[in-house]
Each structure stands twice: as structure tokens, then as C-alpha cells.
Design a protein around this motif. Structure first.
Motif, mmCIF file in Angstrom:
data_model
loop_
_atom_site.group_PDB
_atom_site.id
_atom_site.type_symbol
_atom_site.label_atom_id
_atom_site.label_comp_id
_atom_site.label_asym_id
_atom_site.label_seq_id
_atom_site.Cartn_x
_atom_site.Cartn_y
_atom_site.Cartn_z
ATOM 1 N N VAL A 78 0.929 -1.074 -0.112
ATOM 2 C CA VAL A 78 -0.079 -0.039 -0.106
ATOM 3 C C VAL A 78 1.163 1.209 -0.073
ATOM 4 O O VAL A 78 2.059 1.388 0.584
ATOM 5 N N GLU A 79 0.353 2.214 -0.924
ATOM 6 C CA GLU A 79 1.270 3.280 -0.961
ATOM 7 C C GLU A 79 0.516 4.548 -0.170
ATOM 8 O O GLU A 79 -0.350 4.528 0.461
ATOM 9 N N GLU A 80 1.293 5.498 -0.190
ATOM 10 C CA GLU A 80 0.808 6.581 0.763
ATOM 11 C C GLU A 80 -0.558 7.284 0.101
ATOM 12 O O GLU A 80 -0.759 7.325 -1.351
ATOM 13 N N LYS B 35 -10.196 9.182 6.568
ATOM 14 C CA LYS B 35 -9.282 8.308 5.812
ATOM 15 C C LYS B 35 -9.914 7.678 4.482
ATOM 16 O O LYS B 35 -11.139 7.269 4.406
ATOM 17 N N ARG B 36 -8.788 7.622 3.532
ATOM 18 C CA ARG B 36 -9.421 7.218 2.218
ATOM 19 C C ARG B 36 -9.059 5.540 2.021
ATOM 20 O O ARG B 36 -9.423 4.954 1.128
ATOM 21 N N ASN B 37 -8.056 4.985 2.620
ATOM 22 C CA ASN B 37 -7.513 3.809 2.474
ATOM 23 C C ASN B 37 -8.251 2.816 3.536
ATOM 24 O O ASN B 37 -8.554 3.269 4.513
ATOM 25 N N VAL B 38 -8.563 1.636 2.869
ATOM 26 C CA VAL B 38 -9.394 0.980 3.546
ATOM 27 C C VAL B 38 -8.833 0.202 4.854
ATOM 28 O O VAL B 38 -9.467 0.191 5.949
ATOM 29 N N ILE B 39 -7.496 0.171 4.667
ATOM 30 C CA ILE B 39 -7.065 -0.690 5.977
ATOM 31 C C ILE B 39 -6.893 0.499 6.844
ATOM 32 O O ILE B 39 -6.852 0.218 8.234
ATOM 33 N N SER B 40 -6.493 1.886 6.625
ATOM 34 C CA SER B 40 -6.494 3.014 7.599
ATOM 35 C C SER B 40 -8.001 3.033 8.384
ATOM 36 O O SER B 40 -7.907 3.193 9.609
ATOM 37 N N MET B 41 -8.923 2.936 7.355
ATOM 38 C CA MET B 41 -10.323 2.808 8.041
ATOM 39 C C MET B 41 -10.409 1.759 9.112
ATOM 40 O O MET B 41 -11.069 1.944 10.127
ATOM 41 N N ARG B 97 -10.001 -5.248 -7.762
ATOM 42 C CA ARG B 97 -9.925 -3.753 -8.289
ATOM 43 C C ARG B 97 -8.635 -3.326 -8.549
ATOM 44 O O ARG B 97 -8.572 -2.323 -9.026
ATOM 45 N N GLU B 98 -7.730 -3.830 -7.889
ATOM 46 C CA GLU B 98 -6.444 -3.383 -7.855
ATOM 47 C C GLU B 98 -5.883 -2.062 -7.234
ATOM 48 O O GLU B 98 -5.240 -1.184 -7.459
ATOM 49 N N SER B 99 -7.067 -1.565 -6.143
ATOM 50 C CA SER B 99 -6.948 -0.363 -5.706
ATOM 51 C C SER B 99 -7.409 -0.552 -4.483
ATOM 52 O O SER B 99 -8.657 -1.011 -4.199
ATOM 53 N N LEU B 100 -7.086 0.168 -3.461
ATOM 54 C CA LEU B 100 -7.630 0.144 -1.979
ATOM 55 C C LEU B 100 -8.269 1.487 -1.774
ATOM 56 O O LEU B 100 -8.361 2.035 -0.653
ATOM 57 N N ASP B 101 -8.887 2.234 -2.729
ATOM 58 C CA ASP B 101 -9.340 3.644 -2.310
ATOM 59 C C ASP B 101 -10.995 3.412 -2.227
ATOM 60 O O ASP B 101 -11.466 2.841 -3.152
#
Lengths: 217, 110
Positions: A78-80, B35-41, B97-101
Motif C-alpha cells: 500500500v502506498e501513501e 481516511k481514504r484507505n480501507v486498511i486505515s479505516m 479492483r487493484e486499488s484500496l481507495d
């Protein structure tokens, strides 16, 4: 007196690490700050004469859950987060207003609480392992058993989520009438296409998929 | 100065622990929203759970009842199970999805 100083120290550390969890853009730094929150909360549990919960907090939260989270962060690389422009302009005033409202509610609740003095670790048997074990196996036996079922559900769920969908090998014979398979299971090169392949014979399936004559016997 | 010494000598009060728990919970809620990242949420959700755990243990300590700490035990078990399944879901989402947003994950179609 030392307990008050310890409380102030660990509470400040917990709040600082919590703000750092939200503020950091890199998820790995957030994870490390969250470990800091867990360790300072474990120290606060010790000031509350709950040594069992403090030990379980360090073992389960900081030692298992955060290790899992760090694994996943490293696995997915995961990136910033980039700085983004908020589309909703009224979000910040609404957030401040609701935050002040919650602060007022919490202040009211906090001032209404009346409690005795805090127990000391040396003269209490509320937080030690023996009393927690006694309560867990006599009065709270049903939640204990239900929790074990919950863990079983979590294991089965995690396993079924992590498996990749299996593709059929080319030598599998498709028995007509017994199964209707989605296309992406039968053709290993197909993208995720859940349209059904229905037919009566294996030759028809091969015609539909366009792989006739390519199977190895 | 005298009052300060009195407060220091009396030990931390129950209200202090409750206020700290409320502050941690609010920071967790702010993190989930910002937060926008799923893991941060997900990590901010764990922060909220820990704030509630602190409330339970504080009440259990000041009212001399072990039920609070037993419930904290069960909450920790639930949090561990939720971590396993939640991270499995996150990995499955990432695979498709190749994205964690979370802002980009706005339709149910993969």
C-alpha cells in the motif's frame, strides 16, 4: 501520587498516538502508531488493577491483530495517500459542530458519575486471572461458548474468502444435466464472466466455449 | 498549588478515564470519516473498539465488578475474528479492483 502521574503520562501517549494514526498518510506509520496506542492502553489497564486484561491486550491486539494488519499492508504494497480536494465544502463546519455536541454530551455524562475510590492491585481480587476464569466458566458460560462458535465462523469465512476460484482441468468431463457452470470456471483463460454455460453434452459445451478439439485426452 | 497537590494525591478519578475514552473514540470516528484507505479505516475502527474497552475496564475497577473485564475479553475475541474476516475481504477487494481507495469503490460491480 505516582498513579496520577502514570495516568497523565500514558493518557497523553495514547492521545498522541491516536492523533498520529489519523494524521499519518502512510498506512504503515498508522499501524505503528496504533501499536503505540495499544501498549499505552495496556499500561492504563494496569493502573486500573486489571493485569489479566492488560496482558491479553498486548498478546491479542498488539501481538496478533496488528501483526496481521502489517502483513496485509506489506502484502498489498500500500502506498501513501495523495492529498485530495474535498468536494463537500460544508463538511468541516458540520464536523466541528457535531464534535462540540458530542463533547457536551460526554461532559454531562462524566460529571453525573459518582464512584468510590479506585481499587489497588494489592488488595483486590477483581482483575486477577482466577476471578476472570471463575466468572467465565460459571456465570458467563453461554457467551464463552457462543464466542467459540464465532471464532469458528471467522475461520471458515476467512478461508473461503482467501481461496482462489478453482478452474477445471482440461481432462474433466462435464456431465450434462447435473451442473450449470459459469463460464470463467470452465475456461481457464476467460475473465470473470458469470454467464452460464448450459448444454446437454460435452461437445456442445466445447462448441459454446470455442475450445473444441483442444482438450487433452 | 494546594489543590494541585490534593488532586495528585487522590489518584486518577473515574471521570478522567471516561473522558480519555471519549476522546479516543472521537479520534477514531474522525479517522473513519477522513481516511481514504480501507486498511486505515479498519485501524480507526480498532481504535474505537479499544476506547470502549477502556470504559468497560474503568467501570469494572471503580465499581468492583468483574463483569466489565469479562465483556472486554469477549470484545477482544470479536475484534480478532473481525480482523481476520475483514482483512480477507480487503484482500479479495484488492484482487478484483487493484486499488484500496474507498472513493473508487462506489459501484457493486467488480
Amino acid at each position: 501520587m505516582f498513579t496520577t502521574l502514570f495516568f497523565i503520562m500514558f493518557a497523553g501517549m495514547a492521545i498522541g498516538c491516536a492523533i498520529s494514526v489519523v494524521y499519518q498518510r502512510n498506512p504503515l506509520y498508522s499501524a505503528i502508531s496504533l501499536i503505540g496506542v495499544f501498549l499505552s492502553l495496556a499500561c492504563l489497564y494496569i493502573t486500573l488493577a486489571a493485569p489479566f486484561i492488560a496482558a491479553v491486550q498486548v498478546i491479542v491486539y498488539a501481538g496478533a491483530i496488528m501483526v496481521l494488519v502489517v502483513f496485509v499492508i506489506m502484502l498489498l504494497n500500500v502506498e501513501e495517500e495523495e492529498h485530495r480536494i474535498t468536494k463537500l465544502k460544508y463538511l468541516l463546519p458540520a464536523a466541528i459542530l457535531l464534535g462540540l455536541l458530542m463533547l457536551a454530551q460526554v461532559s454531562y455524562v462524566v460529571t453525573q458519575v459518582k464512584a468510590d475510590s479506585r481499587i489497588k492491585l494489592s488488595e483486590s481480587n477483581v482483575g486477577i486471572t482466577e476471578s476472570i476464569g471463575t466468572g467465565l466458566f460459571t456465570k458467563y458460560l453461554l457467551p464463552f461458548e457462543i464466542t467459540s462458535l464465532l471464532l469458528l465462523m471467522a475461520i471458515v469465512g476467512a478461508m473461503s474468502l482467501a481461496r482462489r476460484s478453482a478452474t477445471l482441468s482440461p481432462t474433466t468431463r462435464i456431465i450434462p444435466g447435473t451442473q450449470v457452470l459459469p463460464k470463467y470456471l470452465v475456461d481457464p483463460k476467460a475473465k470473470y464472466d458469470p454467464s452460464a454455460v448450459e448444454s446437454d453434452t460435452t461437445e456442445q459445451v466445447e462448441k459454446v466455449l470455442g475450445i473444441e478439439g483442444k482438450r487433452e485426452e | 498549588m494546594d489543590e494541585l497537590k490534593q488532586i495528585l494525591a487522590a489518584g486518577p478519578q473515574l471521570q478522567w478515564y471516561l473522558a480519555l475514552s471519549a476522546i479516543l473514540f472521537t479520534i477514531g470516528v474522525a479517522g473513519v470519516v477522513i481516511k481514504r484507505n480501507v486498511i486505515s479505516m479498519f485501524m480507526c475502527i480498532e481504535l474505537m473498539l479499544n476506547a470502549v474497552n477502556l470504559t468497560f475496564v474503568a467501570f469494572s475497577s471503580y465499581f468492583r465488578d468483574v463483569s466489565g473485564q469479562l465483556f472486554v475479553f469477549i470484545v477482544m475475541t470479536v475484534a480478532a475474528a473481525e480482523a481476520a474476516v475483514g482483512l480477507g475481504i480487503i484482500i479479495a477487494i484488492f484482487r478484483n479492483r487493484e486499488s484500496l481507495d474507498v472513493d473508487e469503490a462506489n459501484i457493486l460491480k467488480l
